[in-house]
Motif scaffolding. Structure first.
Motif, mmCIF file in Angstrom:
data_model
loop_
_atom_site.group_PDB
_atom_site.id
_atom_site.type_symbol
_atom_site.label_atom_id
_atom_site.label_comp_id
_atom_site.label_asym_id
_atom_site.label_seq_id
_atom_site.Cartn_x
_atom_site.Cartn_y
_atom_site.Cartn_z
ATOM 1 N N VAL A 130 3.362 -6.271 6.803
ATOM 2 C CA VAL A 130 4.389 -5.908 6.127
ATOM 3 C C VAL A 130 3.905 -4.530 5.539
ATOM 4 C CG1 VAL A 130 5.674 -6.342 3.851
ATOM 5 C CG2 VAL A 130 5.376 -7.996 5.459
ATOM 6 N N ASP B 42 1.825 -8.677 -0.453
ATOM 7 C CA ASP B 42 2.206 -8.457 0.834
ATOM 8 C C ASP B 42 1.400 -8.637 1.944
ATOM 9 O OD1 ASP B 42 4.767 -8.175 -0.300
ATOM 10 O OD2 ASP B 42 4.889 -6.133 -0.223
ATOM 11 N N THR B 43 1.589 -9.271 2.989
ATOM 12 C CA THR B 43 0.753 -9.268 4.054
ATOM 13 C C THR B 43 0.476 -7.713 4.353
ATOM 14 O OG1 THR B 43 2.419 -9.436 5.831
ATOM 15 C CG2 THR B 43 1.665 -11.391 4.677
ATOM 16 N N THR C 120 3.424 -5.536 -4.699
ATOM 17 C CA THR C 120 3.276 -5.503 -3.400
ATOM 18 C C THR C 120 1.739 -6.063 -3.142
ATOM 19 O OG1 THR C 120 2.154 -3.241 -3.518
ATOM 20 C CG2 THR C 120 4.692 -3.322 -2.885
ATOM 21 N N ARG D 79 5.929 -1.120 6.423
ATOM 22 C CA ARG D 79 6.713 -0.191 5.313
ATOM 23 C C ARG D 79 6.092 1.344 5.414
ATOM 24 N NH1 ARG D 79 5.056 -3.110 0.812
ATOM 25 N NH2 ARG D 79 7.096 -4.421 1.281
#
Length: 291
Positions: free
Chosen positions: A11, A7-8, A4, A15
């Protein structure tokens, strides 16, 4: 191997929100029990001011709400001595009389169908700040649930036992979750008991930090975009539930008399044991799943 790290932020936030929603589900506590716990939680958090202040939570029937009995301090409230009243403050269940100042709660509930719990208190630092006739300034990350969400009533309308005060305070609150009342105290209007309790804890901390910062220099504002993002991130109902569960576990350890339990219920009797630190965490009504 981590998967991860690229990941931005959006995001990762999404989550985390979905995971918290699954983890911190609604508790089995009744509204009445949550209101009693809120009284004890806020007493421990410095919100007691003799017999001043009211905590109310909507009842099951429209136009009714639970509140404490006049003559009892927040530190004496149990689920058994709370009163159920109507909008005219007639007692529908319980013994004693409500605080006459509860009248303005009726006005807020009518104006704000989204509100299910109101906390009005005069904690020390909020009261001190109110004497300066200045709004609450949110300039620290932990306090961002209050960012652009705390109104200010600059003129004291007097003792809030008349309908006039109900109109003034409900109008000044508007669509905010909190309001600082000059020369008075604070009021929080939450969609749930959990939300109102958590915001009330925060507003006293915010006032204390503001007074400390003002004594040292000029408070610098937060970047609006980041502050708004933090407000939304910290304002989910799952986070409110998690925060309330933490405060409730501490309150039950200190005040096992707050809730009435069935002695035949093993989980309830364990939960109210003042020495059962581990089993309080296992009490399904106030602990996150998997605790």
């Amino acid at each position: 191997m981590a998967t991860t790290l690229n990941d931005t932020k959006d995001v990762l936030i999404d989550r985390a929100r979905r995971r918290m929603a699954d983890e911190f589900t609604a508790s089995d506590l009744t509204v009445r029990q949550k209101a009693a716990l809120t009284c004890r939680i806020l007493s421990d958090a410095g919100h007691d001011s003799g017999l001043a202040g009211q905590i109310t939570a909507r009842g099951e029937k429209p136009g009714t709400y639970w509140t404490q009995r006049l003559g009892l301090g927040f530190d004496e409230i149990t689920e058994d001595n709370l009163l159920l009243v109507d909008e005219d403050l007639n007692v529908l269940s319980g013994t004693g009389m409500p605080n006459p100042a509860n009248r303005f709660h009726s006005w807020i509930y009518r104006a704000r169908p989204d509100v299910n719990c109101i906390v009005h208190t005069h904690p020390l630092h909020v009261a001190a700040l109110s004497m300066l006739e200045v709004p609450l300034q949110i300039s620290q990350m932990d306090l961002t649930p209050l960012y652009d969400d705390c109104a200010f009533l600059a003129e004291w309308p007097g003792v809030p036992v008349g309908n006039e005060e109900g109109e003034i305070i409900s109008a000044a609150l508007g669509d905010k979750r909190a309001i600082l009342l000059a020369h008075h105290g604070q009021l929080v209007a939450g969609a749930s008991v959990e939300e109102a309790c958590h915001i009330a804890v925060l507003i006293e901390r915010a006032a204390r930090l503001q007074l400390l910062a003002m004594s040292a220099g000029t408070i610098k504002p937060l970047p609006p975009g980041l502050a708004a993002e933090a407000h939304d991130w910290t304002s989910s109902e799952s986070r409110n539930r998690a925060n309330f569960a933490y405060h409730a576990r501490r309150a039950l350890l200190r005040h096992p008399d707050c809730l009435t339990v069935d002695p035949a219920s093993d989980s309830a009797s364990r939960a109210t044991s003042p020495t059962a630190t581990t089993t309080v965490g296992d009490f399904a009504a106030i602990a996150p799943q998997g605790a």
